[in-house]
Design an enzyme around this catalytic site. Sequence first.
Site, PDB file in Angstrom:
ATOM      1  N   HIS A  22       0.859  -1.190   0.000  1.00 52.05           N
ATOM      2  CA  HIS A  22       0.000   0.000   0.000  1.00 52.05           C
ATOM      3  C   HIS A  22       0.895   1.241   0.000  1.00 52.05           C
ATOM      4  O   HIS A  22       1.250   1.786   1.048  1.00 52.05           O
ATOM      5  CB  HIS A  22      -0.932  -0.004   1.202  1.00 52.05           C
ATOM      6  CG  HIS A  22      -1.880   1.161   1.214  1.00 52.05           C
ATOM      7  ND1 HIS A  22      -2.857   1.324   2.174  1.00 52.05           N
ATOM      8  CD2 HIS A  22      -2.013   2.235   0.402  1.00 52.05           C
ATOM      9  CE1 HIS A  22      -3.528   2.425   1.942  1.00 52.05           C
ATOM     10  NE2 HIS A  22      -3.020   3.012   0.865  1.00 52.05           N
ATOM     11  N   GLU A 218     -11.256   3.897   5.842  1.00 49.42           N
ATOM     12  CA  GLU A 218     -10.301   4.921   6.280  1.00 49.42           C
ATOM     13  C   GLU A 218     -11.102   6.098   6.834  1.00 49.42           C
ATOM     14  O   GLU A 218     -11.386   6.163   8.019  1.00 49.42           O
ATOM     15  CB  GLU A 218      -9.400   5.356   5.120  1.00 49.42           C
ATOM     16  CG  GLU A 218      -8.355   6.407   5.515  1.00 49.42           C
ATOM     17  CD  GLU A 218      -7.646   7.018   4.311  1.00 49.42           C
ATOM     18  OE1 GLU A 218      -6.609   7.657   4.535  1.00 49.42           O
ATOM     19  OE2 GLU A 218      -8.136   6.876   3.178  1.00 49.42           O
ATOM     20  N   ASP A 296       1.969   4.341   2.488  1.00 49.17           N
ATOM     21  CA  ASP A 296       0.962   5.178   1.845  1.00 49.17           C
ATOM     22  C   ASP A 296       1.618   6.241   0.943  1.00 49.17           C
ATOM     23  O   ASP A 296       1.748   6.031  -0.256  1.00 49.17           O
ATOM     24  CB  ASP A 296       0.054   5.811   2.902  1.00 49.17           C
ATOM     25  CG  ASP A 296      -1.320   6.179   2.364  1.00 49.17           C
ATOM     26  OD1 ASP A 296      -1.589   5.927   1.177  1.00 49.17           O
ATOM     27  OD2 ASP A 296      -2.136   6.707   3.133  1.00 49.17           O
ATOM     28  N   ASP A 297       2.004   7.375   1.508  1.00 53.57           N
ATOM     29  CA  ASP A 297       2.627   8.478   0.742  1.00 53.57           C
ATOM     30  C   ASP A 297       3.876   8.943   1.489  1.00 53.57           C
ATOM     31  O   ASP A 297       3.897  10.025   2.086  1.00 53.57           O
ATOM     32  CB  ASP A 297       1.639   9.629   0.587  1.00 53.57           C
ATOM     33  CG  ASP A 297       0.394   9.217  -0.182  1.00 53.57           C
ATOM     34  OD1 ASP A 297       0.475   9.110  -1.420  1.00 53.57           O
ATOM     35  OD2 ASP A 297      -0.647   8.988   0.463  1.00 53.57           O
TER      36      ASP A 297
END
Length: 356
Positions: A22, A218, A296-297
């Site tokens: 992810h 989320e 994630d980022d």
Amino acid sequence: MNAQARPVDETLVRLLPKAEVHVHLEGCFDLADLLELAKAAGVGLPGPAATLFDVDTHDVPAEAPGAPKSTLSAFLRFLDWEGGLVRTPEQAARAAYRFAARESASGVRYADVIVNPTHWGAWHGRLGELFAAFAAGLDEAEQDGLAVVNLCASLLRQQTPAAAAELVDWLVEARPVRVVALSIDGDERAAGRTGPRFADAFRRAADAGIRRTVHAGESSGPQGVWDALDLLRAERIDHGVRAAEDPALLRRLVDERVPLGVCPRSNLALGLYPDRASHPLPALLAAGVAVTVNTDDPAAMGYRLEAEWAACADAYGWGLAEVAELARASVRASFAPPELAASLLADIDAFEAGRA
């Protein structure tokens, strides 16, 4: 003191073979990358360079007048700005290559990276060229001994069923190199319930043998995870943390062995939970859910995978056995080729045995 009793630090995590499932390519541009791309495009920065990743302060317009305001929606608009800087195949290939290098530096051997074409504004109508450039960069990276990386092409929740059908038609007909899955991401709270809108697209993808991974649970509650399972045929849930609020849903995730791609630090940064003590990661593991820990980022949020795993180990009292099992879960949850997955699992076993 034996190896099991030693604290799990970033060095140990880097050395441990693992996968990441992810992580968004759009969220992996470092500051130097963005400054170079902005100069090449002749585009001004949305804020001072020193605070470029403080997205709440940027002058990036909302998607539409009256659109819901949230940290997540502001962050997604920042990703639009980042992706819009990439204008040439060479730049796209370089972004993919640098992603593989970033993963390799954290000890990742395989990654499923999410790419949402809506963030790459300069490539509308040229989807084939964009994904071919990504594949070229990843091919070069693999030839240079870096991590093996495949792509998950993602829809945005605000898109229409027709746009979803168009993407799936292209995936089925073109079979772009290194694209292994269909995904969907975006702000659940802002978009509302979206499972019914995209059910047909995901059904067609499943019928064509394309894997499915879905952002859910989320910014919305457990209902998004139920929809991902019932309507979108999800094989993996990205985030999924709100499933902890529904015991029946937890049982289903366990019974059907559906893994979660959890990103604790991202959840904290975007305001889902105030601290690690409040995060449901330990509860999910205690319920028997297959959990992976991801970034994630990471560039936009200023951390790396080894730092996240080490922080979780410190917060939750994990030792070598726990992080080795986390590594195994990452491989099992991934869409890695079976031969590579088997090799990685054997390497994890060997690493744990050697350290213990």
